[in-house]
Every structure is written in structure tokens, then in C-alpha cells.
Design a protein around this motif. Structure first.
Motif, mmCIF file in Angstrom:
data_model
loop_
_atom_site.group_PDB
_atom_site.id
_atom_site.type_symbol
_atom_site.label_atom_id
_atom_site.label_comp_id
_atom_site.label_asym_id
_atom_site.label_seq_id
_atom_site.Cartn_x
_atom_site.Cartn_y
_atom_site.Cartn_z
ATOM 1 N N MET A 10 -6.541 -5.314 -10.267
ATOM 2 C CA MET A 10 -7.311 -4.225 -9.718
ATOM 3 C C MET A 10 -6.522 -3.492 -8.626
ATOM 4 O O MET A 10 -6.596 -2.280 -8.523
ATOM 5 C CB MET A 10 -8.632 -4.775 -9.166
ATOM 6 N N ASP A 11 -5.783 -4.249 -7.807
ATOM 7 C CA ASP A 11 -4.998 -3.622 -6.741
ATOM 8 C C ASP A 11 -3.965 -2.655 -7.310
ATOM 9 O O ASP A 11 -3.704 -1.607 -6.719
ATOM 10 C CB ASP A 11 -4.297 -4.684 -5.894
ATOM 11 N N ALA A 12 -3.379 -3.003 -8.458
ATOM 12 C CA ALA A 12 -2.385 -2.123 -9.084
ATOM 13 C C ALA A 12 -3.031 -0.800 -9.494
ATOM 14 O O ALA A 12 -2.434 0.270 -9.315
ATOM 15 C CB ALA A 12 -1.750 -2.811 -10.287
ATOM 16 N N ALA A 13 -4.235 -0.865 -10.028
ATOM 17 C CA ALA A 13 -4.941 0.353 -10.426
ATOM 18 C C ALA A 13 -5.244 1.225 -9.208
ATOM 19 O O ALA A 13 -5.070 2.449 -9.245
ATOM 20 C CB ALA A 13 -6.229 -0.001 -11.162
ATOM 21 N N VAL A 14 -5.661 0.600 -8.103
ATOM 22 C CA VAL A 14 -5.948 1.343 -6.876
ATOM 23 C C VAL A 14 -4.678 2.002 -6.352
ATOM 24 O O VAL A 14 -4.692 3.155 -5.907
ATOM 25 C CB VAL A 14 -6.579 0.413 -5.813
ATOM 26 N N LEU A 15 -3.565 1.284 -6.418
ATOM 27 C CA LEU A 15 -2.285 1.843 -5.979
ATOM 28 C C LEU A 15 -1.911 3.079 -6.801
ATOM 29 O O LEU A 15 -1.522 4.114 -6.254
ATOM 30 C CB LEU A 15 -1.199 0.774 -6.104
ATOM 31 N N LEU A 16 -2.042 2.983 -8.124
ATOM 32 C CA LEU A 16 -1.717 4.124 -8.991
ATOM 33 C C LEU A 16 -2.651 5.304 -8.744
ATOM 34 O O LEU A 16 -2.208 6.455 -8.678
ATOM 35 C CB LEU A 16 -1.771 3.708 -10.460
ATOM 36 N N VAL A 17 -3.930 5.035 -8.591
ATOM 37 C CA VAL A 17 -4.898 6.102 -8.325
ATOM 38 C C VAL A 17 -4.579 6.778 -6.993
ATOM 39 O O VAL A 17 -4.648 8.003 -6.872
ATOM 40 C CB VAL A 17 -6.343 5.559 -8.340
ATOM 41 N N GLY A 18 -4.195 5.990 -5.998
ATOM 42 C CA GLY A 18 -3.828 6.559 -4.704
ATOM 43 C C GLY A 18 -2.639 7.502 -4.813
ATOM 44 O O GLY A 18 -2.614 8.565 -4.194
ATOM 45 N N HIS A 19 -1.644 7.115 -5.610
ATOM 46 C CA HIS A 19 -0.479 7.984 -5.804
ATOM 47 C C HIS A 19 -0.890 9.280 -6.498
ATOM 48 O O HIS A 19 -0.505 10.371 -6.064
ATOM 49 C CB HIS A 19 0.598 7.264 -6.613
ATOM 50 N N VAL A 20 -1.671 9.163 -7.554
ATOM 51 C CA VAL A 20 -2.128 10.354 -8.285
ATOM 52 C C VAL A 20 -2.929 11.267 -7.364
ATOM 53 O O VAL A 20 -2.710 12.475 -7.326
ATOM 54 C CB VAL A 20 -2.967 9.948 -9.521
ATOM 55 N N ARG A 21 -3.836 10.684 -6.595
ATOM 56 C CA ARG A 21 -4.669 11.478 -5.688
ATOM 57 C C ARG A 21 -3.806 12.182 -4.640
ATOM 58 O O ARG A 21 -3.993 13.372 -4.363
ATOM 59 C CB ARG A 21 -5.699 10.608 -4.991
#
Length: 87
Positions: free
Chosen positions: A1-12
Motif C-alpha cells: 500500500m505504501d508503494a501505491a501512496v508513493l506513486l500517487v504522490g508523485h503523480v499528484r
């Protein structure tokens, strides 16, 4: 889940930089490049490697470098984490 949050943060982050709500007109990456160029000219002698990297970004107007560079660093870090946990 942390990896998904990291990727979403970069995209955002990249999306907000590219399309600032009510922000300045024009290309925000090019504007940032101009600011970094000024800093490089005034302080570049103390950090020549950083000055060279910033000069490269200024020359390209920052075209899509934030997205690609950031995504590669995130994926590199996740690959290192997976390798570490597997070993």
C-alpha cells in the motif's frame, strides 16, 4: 500500500506543477528553470556538479523531466526495497 501512496504522490505533485490552480500563466517548469538558472549563475562556483545538472534542466525548459526522472527514482527505490526484503 505504501508503494501505491508513493506513486500517487508523485503523480499528484507533477500534475499540480503542470496545472496550478489559479497559478501563474505559462509553463511552470520553464519558470522554475529560469529561477534555478539565476541561482546557478550566482552560486554555481560552490557546487559545480549541481550547477551542471541545473544548466541541463534550464536548456531543455524542463520538458517532462520531472515526470520521467521522478518516476524512475521511485521505481528504482521500490526495486531496491524489494531486493532488500527478498534477500
Amino acid at each position: 500500500m505504501d508503494a501505491a501512496v508513493l506513486l500517487v504522490g508523485h503523480v499528484r505533485g507533477v500534475t499540480q506543477q503542470a496545472h496550478p490552480a489559479g497559478g501563474p500563466e505559462g509553463n511552470p517548469e520553464a519558470q522554475l528553470g529560469a529561477i534555478l538558472g539565476d541561482l546557478t549563475r550566482s552560486h554555481g562556483e560552490s557546487s559545480p556538479a549541481l550547477a551542471a545538472a541545473l544548466a541541463s534542466a534550464v536548456e531543455s525548459d524542463g520538458r517532462d523531466q520531472a515526470w520521467e526522472f521522478g518516476l524512475q527514482r521511485v521505481l528504482d527505490g521500490l526495486a531496491a526495497l524489494i531486493e532488500q526484503r527478498a534477500g
